[in-house]
Design a protein around this motif. Structure first.
Motif, PDB file in Angstrom:
ATOM      1  N   TYR A 151       0.815  -1.212   0.000  1.00 42.22           N
ATOM      2  CA  TYR A 151       0.000   0.000   0.000  1.00 42.22           C
ATOM      3  C   TYR A 151       0.853   1.268   0.000  1.00 42.22           C
ATOM      4  O   TYR A 151       0.600   2.197  -0.768  1.00 42.22           O
ATOM      5  CB  TYR A 151      -0.932   0.013   1.212  1.00 42.22           C
ATOM      6  N   GLY A 152       1.878   1.313   0.837  1.00 43.77           N
ATOM      7  CA  GLY A 152       2.703   2.516   0.947  1.00 43.77           C
ATOM      8  C   GLY A 152       3.329   2.908  -0.381  1.00 43.77           C
ATOM      9  O   GLY A 152       3.373   4.093  -0.738  1.00 43.77           O
ATOM     10  N   SER A 153       3.805   1.925  -1.132  1.00 44.00           N
ATOM     11  CA  SER A 153       4.438   2.210  -2.426  1.00 44.00           C
ATOM     12  C   SER A 153       3.410   2.663  -3.456  1.00 44.00           C
ATOM     13  O   SER A 153       3.652   3.585  -4.243  1.00 44.00           O
ATOM     14  CB  SER A 153       5.182   0.978  -2.933  1.00 44.00           C
ATOM     15  N   ALA A 154       2.240   2.023  -3.469  1.00 39.90           N
ATOM     16  CA  ALA A 154       1.185   2.434  -4.393  1.00 39.90           C
ATOM     17  C   ALA A 154       0.664   3.820  -4.031  1.00 39.90           C
ATOM     18  O   ALA A 154       0.316   4.610  -4.917  1.00 39.90           O
ATOM     19  CB  ALA A 154       0.051   1.413  -4.375  1.00 39.90           C
ATOM     20  N   ALA A 155       0.615   4.114  -2.743  1.00 42.83           N
ATOM     21  CA  ALA A 155       0.198   5.449  -2.294  1.00 42.83           C
ATOM     22  C   ALA A 155       1.211   6.499  -2.744  1.00 42.83           C
ATOM     23  O   ALA A 155       0.843   7.600  -3.178  1.00 42.83           O
ATOM     24  CB  ALA A 155       0.046   5.464  -0.773  1.00 42.83           C
ATOM     25  N   LYS A 156       2.489   6.157  -2.656  1.00 47.69           N
ATOM     26  CA  LYS A 156       3.552   7.074  -3.092  1.00 47.69           C
ATOM     27  C   LYS A 156       3.441   7.340  -4.589  1.00 47.69           C
ATOM     28  O   LYS A 156       3.549   8.487  -5.045  1.00 47.69           O
ATOM     29  CB  LYS A 156       4.914   6.460  -2.753  1.00 47.69           C
ATOM     30  N   PHE A 157       3.206   6.280  -5.366  1.00 47.55           N
ATOM     31  CA  PHE A 157       3.026   6.416  -6.813  1.00 47.55           C
ATOM     32  C   PHE A 157       1.833   7.314  -7.120  1.00 47.55           C
ATOM     33  O   PHE A 157       1.896   8.199  -7.984  1.00 47.55           O
ATOM     34  CB  PHE A 157       2.823   5.042  -7.454  1.00 47.55           C
ATOM     35  N   THR A 158       0.728   7.087  -6.419  1.00 45.37           N
ATOM     36  CA  THR A 158      -0.492   7.861  -6.649  1.00 45.37           C
ATOM     37  C   THR A 158      -0.270   9.333  -6.354  1.00 45.37           C
ATOM     38  O   THR A 158      -0.660  10.208  -7.148  1.00 45.37           O
ATOM     39  CB  THR A 158      -1.631   7.318  -5.767  1.00 45.37           C
ATOM     40  N   ALA A 159       0.360   9.625  -5.225  1.00 43.56           N
ATOM     41  CA  ALA A 159       0.591  11.011  -4.829  1.00 43.56           C
ATOM     42  C   ALA A 159       1.503  11.733  -5.817  1.00 43.56           C
ATOM     43  O   ALA A 159       1.229  12.870  -6.226  1.00 43.56           O
ATOM     44  CB  ALA A 159       1.195  11.058  -3.428  1.00 43.56           C
ATOM     45  N   ILE A 160       2.585  11.081  -6.223  1.00 46.19           N
ATOM     46  CA  ILE A 160       3.525  11.705  -7.161  1.00 46.19           C
ATOM     47  C   ILE A 160       2.868  11.891  -8.530  1.00 46.19           C
ATOM     48  O   ILE A 160       3.022  12.938  -9.172  1.00 46.19           O
ATOM     49  CB  ILE A 160       4.811  10.862  -7.272  1.00 46.19           C
ATOM     50  N   ALA A 193      -7.123   5.701  -3.313  1.00 52.15           N
ATOM     51  CA  ALA A 193      -7.557   6.968  -3.919  1.00 52.15           C
ATOM     52  C   ALA A 193      -7.278   8.133  -2.979  1.00 52.15           C
ATOM     53  O   ALA A 193      -6.800   9.197  -3.399  1.00 52.15           O
ATOM     54  CB  ALA A 193      -9.046   6.900  -4.260  1.00 52.15           C
ATOM     55  N   ALA A 194      -7.536   7.936  -1.698  1.00 54.22           N
ATOM     56  CA  ALA A 194      -7.338   9.005  -0.718  1.00 54.22           C
ATOM     57  C   ALA A 194      -5.878   9.411  -0.597  1.00 54.22           C
ATOM     58  O   ALA A 194      -5.569  10.560  -0.242  1.00 54.22           O
ATOM     59  CB  ALA A 194      -7.861   8.560   0.651  1.00 54.22           C
ATOM     60  N   SER A 195      -4.953   8.493  -0.910  1.00 52.62           N
ATOM     61  CA  SER A 195      -3.524   8.788  -0.766  1.00 52.62           C
ATOM     62  C   SER A 195      -3.059   9.904  -1.688  1.00 52.62           C
ATOM     63  O   SER A 195      -1.987  10.466  -1.500  1.00 52.62           O
ATOM     64  CB  SER A 195      -2.683   7.536  -1.006  1.00 52.62           C
ATOM     65  N   GLY A 196      -3.874  10.267  -2.681  1.00 49.88           N
ATOM     66  CA  GLY A 196      -3.528  11.389  -3.542  1.00 49.88           C
ATOM     67  C   GLY A 196      -3.366  12.690  -2.788  1.00 49.88           C
ATOM     68  O   GLY A 196      -2.713  13.625  -3.270  1.00 49.88           O
ATOM     69  N   ILE A 197      -3.921  12.764  -1.581  1.00 53.11           N
ATOM     70  CA  ILE A 197      -3.801  13.983  -0.759  1.00 53.11           C
ATOM     71  C   ILE A 197      -2.347  14.274  -0.422  1.00 53.11           C
ATOM     72  O   ILE A 197      -1.967  15.420  -0.158  1.00 53.11           O
ATOM     73  CB  ILE A 197      -4.630  13.838   0.544  1.00 53.11           C
ATOM     74  N   LEU A 198      -1.499  13.251  -0.448  1.00 57.33           N
ATOM     75  CA  LEU A 198      -0.088  13.443  -0.106  1.00 57.33           C
ATOM     76  C   LEU A 198       0.636  14.302  -1.135  1.00 57.33           C
ATOM     77  O   LEU A 198       1.740  14.781  -0.872  1.00 57.33           O
ATOM     78  CB  LEU A 198       0.605  12.089   0.032  1.00 57.33           C
ATOM     79  N   ALA A 199       0.012  14.532  -2.273  1.00 54.85           N
ATOM     80  CA  ALA A 199       0.607  15.433  -3.272  1.00 54.85           C
ATOM     81  C   ALA A 199       0.772  16.837  -2.721  1.00 54.85           C
ATOM     82  O   ALA A 199       1.643  17.592  -3.175  1.00 54.85           O
ATOM     83  CB  ALA A 199      -0.266  15.466  -4.533  1.00 54.85           C
ATOM     84  N   SER A 200      -0.027  17.197  -1.725  1.00 56.09           N
ATOM     85  CA  SER A 200      -0.034  18.580  -1.227  1.00 56.09           C
ATOM     86  C   SER A 200       0.664  18.762   0.119  1.00 56.09           C
ATOM     87  O   SER A 200       0.611  19.856   0.694  1.00 56.09           O
ATOM     88  CB  SER A 200      -1.480  19.076  -1.127  1.00 56.09           C
ATOM     89  N   ILE A 201       1.344  17.713   0.629  1.00 52.10           N
ATOM     90  CA  ILE A 201       1.905  17.843   1.985  1.00 52.10           C
ATOM     91  C   ILE A 201       3.096  18.801   2.053  1.00 52.10           C
ATOM     92  O   ILE A 201       3.457  19.251   3.139  1.00 52.10           O
ATOM     93  CB  ILE A 201       2.321  16.468   2.575  1.00 52.10           C
ATOM     94  N   ASN A 202       3.696  19.132   0.910  1.00 51.42           N
ATOM     95  CA  ASN A 202       4.816  20.089   0.913  1.00 51.42           C
ATOM     96  C   ASN A 202       4.384  21.468   0.430  1.00 51.42           C
ATOM     97  O   ASN A 202       5.206  22.281   0.031  1.00 51.42           O
ATOM     98  CB  ASN A 202       5.957  19.573   0.027  1.00 51.42           C
ATOM     99  N   GLN A 294       0.104   1.423 -11.264  1.00 48.69           N
ATOM    100  CA  GLN A 294      -0.103   1.899  -9.900  1.00 48.69           C
ATOM    101  C   GLN A 294       0.363   0.877  -8.869  1.00 48.69           C
ATOM    102  O   GLN A 294       0.851   1.246  -7.810  1.00 48.69           O
ATOM    103  CB  GLN A 294      -1.589   2.219  -9.698  1.00 48.69           C
ATOM    104  N   ARG A 295       0.213  -0.391  -9.183  1.00 48.74           N
ATOM    105  CA  ARG A 295       0.551  -1.411  -8.194  1.00 48.74           C
ATOM    106  C   ARG A 295       1.934  -2.032  -8.395  1.00 48.74           C
ATOM    107  O   ARG A 295       2.421  -2.734  -7.516  1.00 48.74           O
ATOM    108  CB  ARG A 295      -0.508  -2.515  -8.201  1.00 48.74           C
ATOM    109  N   SER A 296       2.559  -1.802  -9.554  1.00 50.27           N
ATOM    110  CA  SER A 296       3.815  -2.503  -9.846  1.00 50.27           C
ATOM    111  C   SER A 296       5.021  -1.584 -10.030  1.00 50.27           C
ATOM    112  O   SER A 296       6.098  -2.063 -10.353  1.00 50.27           O
ATOM    113  CB  SER A 296       3.643  -3.352 -11.115  1.00 50.27           C
TER     114      SER A 296
END
Length: 409
Positions: A151-160, A193-202, A294-296
């Motif tokens: 999940y963490g890696s897919a979340a990172k991919f989604t956010a970036i 889907a929610a992990s996209g919010i990490l795009a704005s943490i900086n 997204q997953r690979s």
């Protein structure tokens, strides 16, 4: 105590770090004095039934090391369901023929249900088998674990991905595309889907709208929200979960296909939304479906995720061989958010399959189109760091195993 053989299998949709779990389990098993031989099943439970079993001690040390850096499921995955008593009888005949004492199954919800049923059958048949579930899923919807490896890696991919796409959209919206939609995986829940919010943490501009399965989709409210965002910002960036549902719990967009476990094939929600916006608002829309990417996408895997994937694999061997446990899954228990601390515990496989861990209400904004700071606090530690990669001539280098078959018995 007699030495026994151990077999590892992969099942379900892959993640960019499932092979890190394989590596963790393989190294722990090879180094454990109570494990005689270390095997892998090709294509999970299907490979055991068909006796497609390989000897991992026949691989070179260098290639074994590369497994941790390799995406996909290096031993092949499956969505095979054990349906009849004959299936289980066949399975245990193979276990007995190959003197299998330890079975590690690496997968998601359906895989944990399979592992649980096998553990029950071992008791019923009186066969001395230790069964351990190793969690993985980019959906992050497994019960009884804080989060799931992958999940963490897919979340990172989604956010970036949505960060970069939103930058593109912002630069072009004045006389070109005004709406961008990223369709996210997630069969039942909105974690990814929610992990996209990490795009704005900086402090960057991230997506303005999140469409989550936990919030029933309302066409009128959605279109009104899109128009409101465009009037305010000039453009609208959206992350939409593939499992979006209406007020009656029906999927908005599906394909005419189900797998062996009865899971319906989802997808094309982005295209549905794109048509909706064009027809009702007259806005130019672009849609992206990252799907397998997204997953690979191992090249930007999270270091935290990668290390934990290795950790749950090693813990599975510890629980099975050293502690003699069976019918349990390795669970990640969070001890602290900052600094992030965790440990591994065994939890019963009973009740994991067939259940879904949904995004809690406190993680969803009151209007249903966003996520809260509490969710950011939860997910932020899981994307930290960059997992190492091996490159040659600018391209990643992955494991190339010989996959020496064990003689059929």
């Amino acid at each position: 105590m007699k030495k026994r053989n151990l077999i590892y299998g992969q099942s379900g949709g892959v993640t960019s770090v499932i092979n890190a779990s394989a590596y963790g389990a393989i190294i722990a098993a090879i180094n454990n004095p109570m494990v005689e031989n270390v095997y892998a099943a090709l294509n999970g439970i299907k490979g055991i039934l068909e006796e497609r079993i390989i000897d991992l001690k026949a691989e070179s040390k260098d290639e074994i090391e590369k497994i941790a850096f390799t995406p996909g499921a290096i031993f092949g995955s499956c969505r095979t369901k054990l349906k009849t008593e004959e299936d289980f009888e066949r399975l245990f005949k193979v276990f007995d023929a190959y003197d299998i004492g330890y079975f590690l199954y690496n997968g998601g919800n359906d895989s944990m249900e399979t592992a649980y049923q096998i553990a029950l059958k071992a008791q019923e048949y009186g066969y001395p088998l230790k069964v351990i579930g190793i969690p993985k899923t980019v959906d992050n919807d497994l019960m009884y674990t804080d989060h799931c490896p992958g999940y963490g890696s897919a979340a990172k991919f989604t956010a970036i991905s949505i960060l970069e796409a939103t930058r593109d959209l912002e630069s072009m919206h004045t006389d070109s595309t005004q709406v961008f939609i990223l369709e996210s995986m997630g069969r039942y829940a909105g974690w990814l889907a929610a992990s996209g919010i990490l795009a704005s943490i900086n402090g960057e501009r991230g997506p303005q709208i999140f469409l989550l399965p936990e919030v029933p989709f309302n066409e009128e409210k959605f279109l009104s929200k899109v128009e409101e965002v465009i009037r305010r910002d000039g453009y609208c960036s959206i992350v939409a979960a593939e499992a979006l549902k209406d007020s009656e719990g029906n999927y908005i967009s599906t394909e005419d296909y189900t797998d062996a476990f009865g899971n319906i094939q989802l997808g094309k929600i982005g295209i549905y939304l794109q048509k909706l916006i064009r027809q009702n608002l007259g806005r130019k829309v672009h849609t992206a479906l990252p799907d397998y990417l997204q997953r690979s996408s191992r090249h930007i895997a999270s270091l935290t995720d990668w290390e934990e994937a290795i950790g749950v694999g090693a813990a599975a061997v510890k629980f099975a061989v050293d502690q003699g446990l069976s019918g349990v899954m390795v669970s990640i228990v969070r001890d602290l958010d900052s600094p992030y601390l965790k440990h591994y515990e065994p939890v019963s496989l009973e009740g994991i399959g067939g259940k879904v861990k949904y995004l809690p209400e406190e993680y969803i904004s009151p209007d249903g189109f966003g996520v809260t700071e509490k969710f950011v606090e939860y997910v932020r530690p899981l994307i930290q760091g960059e997992a190492p990669n091996h490159y040659l001539r600018g391209i990643p280098v992955y494991a190339n195993l010989k996959k020496v078959p064990v003689k059929r018995k």
